[in-house]
Scaffold this active site. Structure first.
Site, PDB file in Angstrom:
ATOM      1  CE  LYS A 235      -3.247   2.588   2.999  1.00  0.00           C
ATOM      2  NZ  LYS A 235      -4.129   2.576   4.184  1.00  0.00           N
ATOM      3  CG  ASP A 240      -5.427   7.892   4.915  1.00  0.00           C
ATOM      4  OD1 ASP A 240      -6.340   8.566   4.394  1.00  0.00           O
ATOM      5  OD2 ASP A 240      -5.622   6.836   5.554  1.00  0.00           O
ATOM      6  CE  LYS A 247      -6.296   8.474   8.440  1.00  0.00           C
ATOM      7  NZ  LYS A 247      -7.005   7.424   9.184  1.00  0.00           N
ATOM      8  CG  ASP A 258      -1.890   5.126   4.971  1.00  0.00           C
ATOM      9  OD1 ASP A 258      -1.730   4.070   5.616  1.00  0.00           O
ATOM     10  OD2 ASP A 258      -2.979   5.455   4.469  1.00  0.00           O
ATOM     11  CG  ASP A 317      -9.742   7.497   7.057  1.00  0.00           C
ATOM     12  OD1 ASP A 317      -8.698   7.472   6.383  1.00  0.00           O
ATOM     13  OD2 ASP A 317      -9.754   7.627   8.298  1.00  0.00           O
ATOM     14  CD  GLU A 319      -6.733   5.364   2.623  1.00  0.00           C
ATOM     15  OE1 GLU A 319      -7.697   5.502   3.389  1.00  0.00           O
ATOM     16  OE2 GLU A 319      -5.600   5.012   3.015  1.00  0.00           O
ATOM     17  NE  ARG A 321     -11.007  -0.992   3.904  1.00  0.00           N
ATOM     18  CZ  ARG A 321     -11.483  -1.265   5.116  1.00  0.00           C
ATOM     19  NH1 ARG A 321     -12.616  -1.920   5.255  1.00  0.00           N
ATOM     20  NH2 ARG A 321     -10.827  -0.892   6.189  1.00  0.00           N
TER      21      ARG A 321
HETATM   22  N1  BES Z   1      -4.277   4.543   6.967  1.00  0.00           N
HETATM   23  C1  BES Z   1      -5.364   4.203   7.791  1.00  0.00           C
HETATM   24  C2  BES Z   1      -5.015   3.176   8.858  1.00  0.00           C
HETATM   25  C3  BES Z   1      -3.982   3.567   9.886  1.00  0.00           C
HETATM   26  C4  BES Z   1      -4.377   3.970  11.136  1.00  0.00           C
HETATM   27  C5  BES Z   1      -2.639   3.463   9.611  1.00  0.00           C
HETATM   28  C6  BES Z   1      -3.438   4.297  12.091  1.00  0.00           C
HETATM   29  C7  BES Z   1      -1.686   3.792  10.562  1.00  0.00           C
HETATM   30  C8  BES Z   1      -2.093   4.203  11.804  1.00  0.00           C
HETATM   31  C9  BES Z   1      -6.505   3.650   6.966  1.00  0.00           C
HETATM   32  O1  BES Z   1      -6.597   4.109   5.659  1.00  0.00           O
HETATM   33  C10 BES Z   1      -7.792   4.001   7.666  1.00  0.00           C
HETATM   34  O2  BES Z   1      -8.025   5.156   7.853  1.00  0.00           O
HETATM   35  N2  BES Z   1      -8.594   2.995   8.002  1.00  0.00           N
HETATM   36  C11 BES Z   1      -9.833   3.205   8.663  1.00  0.00           C
HETATM   37  C12 BES Z   1     -10.842   2.251   8.087  1.00  0.00           C
HETATM   38  C13 BES Z   1     -12.266   2.517   8.519  1.00  0.00           C
HETATM   39  C14 BES Z   1     -12.731   3.858   8.036  1.00  0.00           C
HETATM   40  C15 BES Z   1     -13.160   1.427   7.983  1.00  0.00           C
HETATM   41  C16 BES Z   1      -9.630   2.951  10.152  1.00  0.00           C
HETATM   42  O3  BES Z   1      -8.893   2.047  10.513  1.00  0.00           O
HETATM   43  O4  BES Z   1     -10.199   3.685  10.940  1.00  0.00           O
HETATM   44 ZN    ZN Z   2      -4.746   4.701   4.827  1.00  0.00          ZN
HETATM   45 ZN    ZN Z   3      -7.632   5.965   5.541  1.00  0.00          ZN
END
Ligand code: BES
Ligand code: ZN
Ligand code: ZN
Length: 469
Positions: A235, A240, A247, A258, A317, A319, A321
């Site tokens: 990825k 992000d 966020k 990210d 967020d 994104e 996947r």
């Molecule tokens: N990049 C984030 C995940 C992340 C969180 C990486 C903390 C490093 C540290 C990812 O894209 C994300 O925001 N995922 C969301 C998914 C949800 C919206 C279904 C999450 O984990 O909150």
């Molecule tokens: Zn992310």
């Molecule tokens: Zn995200």
């Protein structure tokens, strides 16, 4: 010299140190000046025959040893070397040589790109391990050296600010590696991705000034395998922001990291090439910036993915996947690898499940998961499997689309991320590594003062070693 509490000097070590130095140490121990408590250090200055300065490092009680202790010890040793401005050190190794060595390499790293550094600062150049020169240990040193160079590349990429590193820059890194080591590289830019119908990565990248891209690095050396044994897919979200689901403070600050998955895949491919490993491997990076702008995807937009499935963007967020989905199905369809392993900072939920020290792994076949877990053990990294049961995959179904990228009410966030991805694998053995908790260190540890940890890199390298030939 690391010493457990109440351990004392062995006859073997006494012989190496000689009489006077041994006596000096034993006196300090006898007078309770050095008790070997965890983290305790004392320095002895010597006549310089054996060494100029000897540092004893306490390890605490042997029976209270915790996982990763020796890696942290390695980190502590590198810290001592730095503080002493030592260019050359020798380390007594009586157990777990590999972990200590990895710890020293990791702890020595510094990210100085943004600092006006003192060019005269002394750096640790030579490390001598006082252990046996078995064939195994000498073989390990080759791997250690490739790991060191790869970990520097990976950590530099992850630590670089998003303002200085856009998706195309990561593709250029792939190009550089390809050129240096004679690998084949293919870049799919925004235009090509659009033409191919990669709606996932196009959708995620459309809000940013710099468009998305994918890069494919193909390594083949002394191998008659037509198809890659493993495709490593990373990825590569250069930043992000969360998009419309922006966020908040406290979550956005480190989101330049990210792209850790892409950075780790590039490091792995470089290490494979540096080791001149016989084999056929593919490194894939899916790169985009998840920006918020008037061009960004809206909540509720519907994307048509490379494999034809439609996805409702319930949460902008989620994104990672979306970009990985296109990378997975494109790789499976066009390169036919035997195994696919993706690595991603995919979910914050993995931090709730496993914390900052353990990486999560999920997949569609027991054998490949066992491969990843075994490799992580060989690499001295901590991985743990999470279940990916069919009901979670069912829960990714959309209401009026084939799929949606987030589902209310299930919670198991890491499993749901993997469940979504599984819809984009047809038949290939596939494992998904979620290292959102381990790729970045917010608090200082002996091996990472701050920032990128190089977690996952050693495990991917071990996987390649396992599938070489
Ligand atoms: N990049 C984030 C995940 C992340 C969180 C990486 C903390 C490093 C540290 C990812 O894209 C994300 O925001 N995922 C969301 C998914 C949800 C919206 C279904 C999450 O984990 O909150
Ligand atoms: Zn992310
Ligand atoms: Zn995200």
């Amino acid at each position: 010299m690391p010493l457990y509490k109440e351990e004392g000097l062995s006859p073997k070590i006494k012989k190496i140190l000689g009489n006077s130095l041994s006596k000096m140490i034993e006196l300090r121990i006898k007078n309770n000046d050095f008790e070997g408590d965890e983290g305790q250090t004392i320095s002895l200055f010597t006549d310089g025959e054996f060494c100029k300065k000897l540092v004893l490092v306490g390890l605490g009680k042997k029976e209270e040893k915790v996982p990763h202790q020796n890696e942290l010890l390695g980190g502590t040793i590198s810290g001592i070397a730095k503080k002493s401005k030592a260019e050359k050190i020798s380390v007594f190794v009586n157990e777990d040589f590999e972990s200590i060595a990895y710890g020293i390499i990791l702890g020595t790293y510094e990210f100085t790109f943004y600092k006006k550094t003192d060019s005269k600062a002394k750096e640790l150049k030579d490390v001598c391990f006082l252990t046996n020169d078995s064939k195994e240990n000498l073989e390990f040193l080759k791997k250690l050296s490739a790991f060191e160079n790869a970990s520097i590349l990976t950590r530099n990429l992850i630590n670089t600010s998003a303002g200085d590193q856009v998706p195309q820059d990561l593709a250029n890194e792939a190009k550089k590696i390809a050129k240096k080591y004679g690998m084949k590289v293919t870049i799919l830019d925004n235009k090509k991705l659009k033409k191919l119908g990669c709606g996932g990565i196009i959708g995620v990248g459309q809000g940013a000034k710099d468009g998305p891209c994918m890069a494919f690095l193909e390594y083949k050396y002394k191998s008659n395998k037509k198809e890659p044994s493993i495709a490593f897919i990373g990825k590569g979200i250069t930043f992000d922001s969360g998009g419309m689901n922006l966020k908040p403070s406290g979550h956005v600050e480190t989101m330049k990291s990210d792209m850790s998955g892409a950075g780790t895949v590039l490091g792995t491919m470089q290490a494979i090439a540096e080791l001149k490993m016989p084999g056929h491997f593919l490194g894939v990076i899916a790169c985009a910036e998840n920006a918020l702008s008037d061009k960004a995807i809206h909540s509720g937009d519907v994307l048509k993915m490379y494999n034809g499935k439609t996805v409702e963007v319930v949460n902008t967020d989620a994104e990672g996947r979306l970009i990985l989905a296109d990378a997975l199905s494109y790789t499976e369809k066009n390169f036919h690898p035997k195994n696919i392993i993706d690595i991603a900072t995919l979910t914050g939920a993995v931090v709730y499940a496993l914390g900052y020290k353990i990486t999560g792994v999920l997949g569609n076949k027991d054998e490949i998961i066992k491969d990843v877990l075994d490799s992580s053990k060989n690499a001295h990294e901590r991985f743990w499997q999470l279940p990916l049961d069919a009901d979670f995959i069912k829960a990714t179904k959309g209401d009026f689309t084939d799929l949606k990228n987030a589902t209310d009410g299930v919670r198991a966030g890491t499993i749901m991320g993997a469940a979504f991805l599984q819809n984009f694998i047809e038949k290939t053995a596939w494992a998904h590594i979620d290292f959102a908790g381990t790729s970045w260190a917010e608090k200082p540890t002996p091996t990472t003062k701050y920032g990128a940890t190089a977690s996952g890199l050693r495990t991917l390298l071990e996987l390649a070693i396992k599938h070489q030939g």
